[in-house]
Design a protein around this motif. Structure first.
Motif, PDB file in Angstrom:
ATOM      1  N   SER A  97       0.831  -1.212   0.000  1.00 26.07           N
ATOM      2  CA  SER A  97       0.000   0.000   0.000  1.00 26.07           C
ATOM      3  C   SER A  97       0.860   1.254   0.000  1.00 26.07           C
ATOM      4  N   GLY A  98       1.969   1.211   0.731  1.00 23.98           N
ATOM      5  CA  GLY A  98       2.858   2.363   0.774  1.00 23.98           C
ATOM      6  C   GLY A  98       3.421   2.685  -0.600  1.00 23.98           C
ATOM      7  N   VAL A 113      -8.380   2.855  -5.634  1.00 22.12           N
ATOM      8  CA  VAL A 113      -7.322   2.360  -4.754  1.00 22.12           C
ATOM      9  C   VAL A 113      -7.938   1.602  -3.595  1.00 22.12           C
ATOM     10  N   ALA A 114      -7.321   0.483  -3.234  1.00 24.71           N
ATOM     11  CA  ALA A 114      -7.745  -0.302  -2.074  1.00 24.71           C
ATOM     12  C   ALA A 114      -6.492  -0.684  -1.311  1.00 24.71           C
ATOM     13  N   PHE A 115      -6.382  -0.234  -0.054  1.00 26.54           N
ATOM     14  CA  PHE A 115      -5.162  -0.407   0.728  1.00 26.54           C
ATOM     15  C   PHE A 115      -5.372  -1.312   1.922  1.00 26.54           C
ATOM     16  N   SER A 120      -2.014   5.107   4.572  1.00 24.95           N
ATOM     17  CA  SER A 120      -1.679   5.393   3.177  1.00 24.95           C
ATOM     18  C   SER A 120      -2.842   6.115   2.507  1.00 24.95           C
ATOM     19  N   MET A 121      -4.088   5.720   2.859  1.00 23.67           N
ATOM     20  CA  MET A 121      -5.257   6.349   2.263  1.00 23.67           C
ATOM     21  C   MET A 121      -5.381   7.787   2.737  1.00 23.67           C
ATOM     22  N   TYR A 245      -9.065  -2.245   5.798  1.00 21.23           N
ATOM     23  CA  TYR A 245      -8.846  -2.091   4.355  1.00 21.23           C
ATOM     24  C   TYR A 245      -9.809  -1.050   3.792  1.00 21.23           C
ATOM     25  N   PRO A 246      -9.321   0.156   3.488  1.00 24.18           N
ATOM     26  CA  PRO A 246     -10.189   1.168   2.892  1.00 24.18           C
ATOM     27  C   PRO A 246     -10.117   1.145   1.361  1.00 24.18           C
ATOM     28  N   ILE A 247     -11.197   1.590   0.726  1.00 20.81           N
ATOM     29  CA  ILE A 247     -11.234   1.669  -0.740  1.00 20.81           C
ATOM     30  C   ILE A 247     -11.763   3.046  -1.133  1.00 20.81           C
TER      31      ILE A 247
END
Lengths: 283, 263
Positions: A97-98, A113-115, A120-121, A245-247
């Motif tokens: 993710s980074g 984007v999905a981290f 990172s988000m 996990y955000p998107i």
């Protein structure tokens, strides 16, 4: 354009130098290629605009940058989404993710984007690179993986200090940050010359499943993917770290409708089934 | 007529200039991106120093191994007819075209603790090559050795063999002929091959990270440090890239001088 080319060729026959003809021909070819390209991109863009303005079927190509731990689930979800929308093409780009956040900050094109972490988000969000706010669609937890049969009888985080080589993610990857946090909370210190740093969670997993690392800390879902190539040792809930996990849709996407629909689809029942099957926990 | 002769050369120059720009622009971009003000601090940070030290040790060792094993091999390939010679040559050249990561996986399957040879090394001698500086040197030698062999074999083939024949007809033993006649004659190519293999070892990434791993101070060489610092401290990554760039440039320009001098 063809007609002009012919005329130039004929001009060459009437006494011009062959080098001129070659040059003209080459330029003509380049022009034709350029024309072909621009026509192509026109053709690609046109249906997308109509899709946005009406209820016409979705079409267009988007790029989804996703955490390495999402490799299998996002491939599965993508396949389902594309079956429903045959005119949509989705390219998947996996990494830590980074690293993915750094790519987008550097101007790399991505539409969704999905981290594996919210940090990172948040970085992208505070740099105004997101379209709307991110939502958490899945959760994951850490486990210890060892060689098959667990030859060193690892029972928990404390035993990692006795091993020759432990694989952890780099500290810019969420799995590396979570592992540091879990080890720190448990007051366990590993000497740095015994830590192999994988650049994302899959590289870390491979160091145990393919390489000579005695154990590693990865997500529970990665241990599932590795199958019988590794043994899994659970980390008790009190010592564990839960990964959110955000998107989100990236600002400036050329196919916002497709991107938004994909984000919705990941959080729909269809997406949930794929995520749960892989071992993710729903928020 | 003369103007007609010049026309294609303008095209030629234009196309060649595009190629030159293609190489020059990324380097200019790197130089522009560098934080020149903090360059000294970036390069003297402990991680950077450690990576540079390790790179120097490993690439020099890989170059030394290339000489030790490459010289006899190049001589055999150039001078002795034996069955399967072209197969052996192909095998030696393979790492030139093989993606280094594949080389790393191949090394793992041979020398890891569960590998073909590595399992015995570990069981009998307790020797583990993965995750060790020795493993890094091994991975670098794997990709660097072909450069030495190719260069020196070409040198051996193109040299005038009458001196060797004269020496042996005067009663010199084969090893004496090699040491006193052959080696001095091919010395420029031996130097070129050594420098080339050293430079290749210095830049090695794929086989190293796959086989030797990424352990700070033990297997984390310059290219690995550049790759990993790019996310956390891009200034350090760019500074280290400049070091690699400067070293490579010096090596290439130096080599060219050497070749010009030799010819």
């Amino acid at each position: 354009m063809n007609a002009r080319n012919h005329r130039e060729t004929r001009g060459d026959r009437s006494g011009r130098k062959t080098s001129v003809a070659t040059l003209v021909l080459a330029l003509g070819l380049v022009a034709m290629l350029l024309a072909g390209c621009s026509k192509d991109s026109d053709g690609g863009a046109a249906p997308a605009t109509t899709a946005a303005s009406s209820s016409a079927p979705l079409s267009g190509k988007i790029t989804v940058s996703a955490a390495a731990s999402l490799t299998e689930v996002f491939t599965g979800i993508r396949d389902r989404f594309v079956t429903m929308h045959p005119d949509v093409k989705i390219d998947l780009n996996f990494g830590s993710s980074g690293a993915l956040a750094a790519q987008i900050e550097g101007g790399a094109p991505a539409d969704v984007v999905a981290f594996a972490n919210t940090d990172s988000m948040d970085r992208l969000s505070s740099a105004h690179l997101l379209d709307g706010s991110p939502t958490v669609f899945a959760r994951n937890r850490l486990v210890i993986v060892t060689k098959p049969g667990n030859p060193h009888k690892v029972k928990g985080l404390a035993d990692l200090a006795d091993l020759d080589f432990v694989a952890l993610c780099v500290d810019t990857a969420p799995c590396g940050q979570y592992a540091e946090q879990a080890l720190g909370d448990a007051h366990i210190e590993l000497s740095t010359d015994r830590i192999h740093r994988g650049d994302d969670v899959r590289a870390t997993l491979a160091a145990v499943s393919q390489g000579d690392a005695d154990a590693g800390i990865v997500y529970a879902t990665d241990a599932v993917v590795a199958g019988d190539q590794v043994d899994t040792v659970e980390i008790p809930e009190a010592d564990n770290v839960i990964a959110d996990y955000p998107i989100a849709v990236v600002k400036g996407t050329s196919h916002r409708d497709v991107a938004r629909d994909f984000v919705k689809f990941v959080q729909s029942d269809a997406g949930d089934i794929v995520l749960q099957k892989a071992g993710f926990v729903l928020p | 007529m003369t103007s007609g002769g010049r026309r294609p050369s303008i095209v030629l120059i234009a196309v060649a200039s595009v190629a030159v720009l293609f190489f020059a622009v990324p380097l200019a971009g790197l130089a522009r991106r560098a934080a020149w003000g903090s360059l000294a601090d970036d390069l003297t940070s402990s991680e950077a120093m450690e990576a540079m030290r390790l790179s120097l040790v490993c690439s020099t060792s890989a170059a030394a191994l290339s000489i030790a094993f490459g010289l006899p091999l190049a001589w055999l390939l150039a001078r002795v007819e034996f069955p399967g010679r072209s197969l052996v040559r192909g095998l030696v050249l393979l790492p030139l075209v093989l993606p280094p990561v594949v080389g790393g996986v191949a090394l793992l399957s041979a020398f890891s603790r569960r590998g073909l040879v590595g399992s015995h090394l570990y069981d009998w001698f307790g020797l583990q090559l993965t995750f060790s500086t020795t493993g890094t040197i091994l991975a670098e030698t794997f990709v660097a050795l072909p450069f030495f062999v190719v260069t020196v074999e070409a040198g051996l083939r193109s040299m005038d063999r009458r001196y060797e024949e004269a020496a042996s007809s005067l009663g010199a033993r084969p090893f004496t002929v090699f040491r006193r006649v052959t080696l001095p004659l091919i010395l420029p190519t031996v130097v070129a091959g050594t420098v080339l293999s050293w430079a290749r070892a210095l830049g090695e990434f794929g086989a190293t990270i796959t086989f030797a791993g990424n352990i700070a101070g033990r297997t984390q060489t310059l290219p690995l440090a550049v790759y990993l610092e790019l996310e956390s401290r891009p200034d350090v990554a760019v500074a280290l890239s400049l070091v690699l760039l400067a070293v490579s440039l010096v090596v290439i320009v130096g080599l060219r001088e050497r070749w010009l001098g030799a010819s």
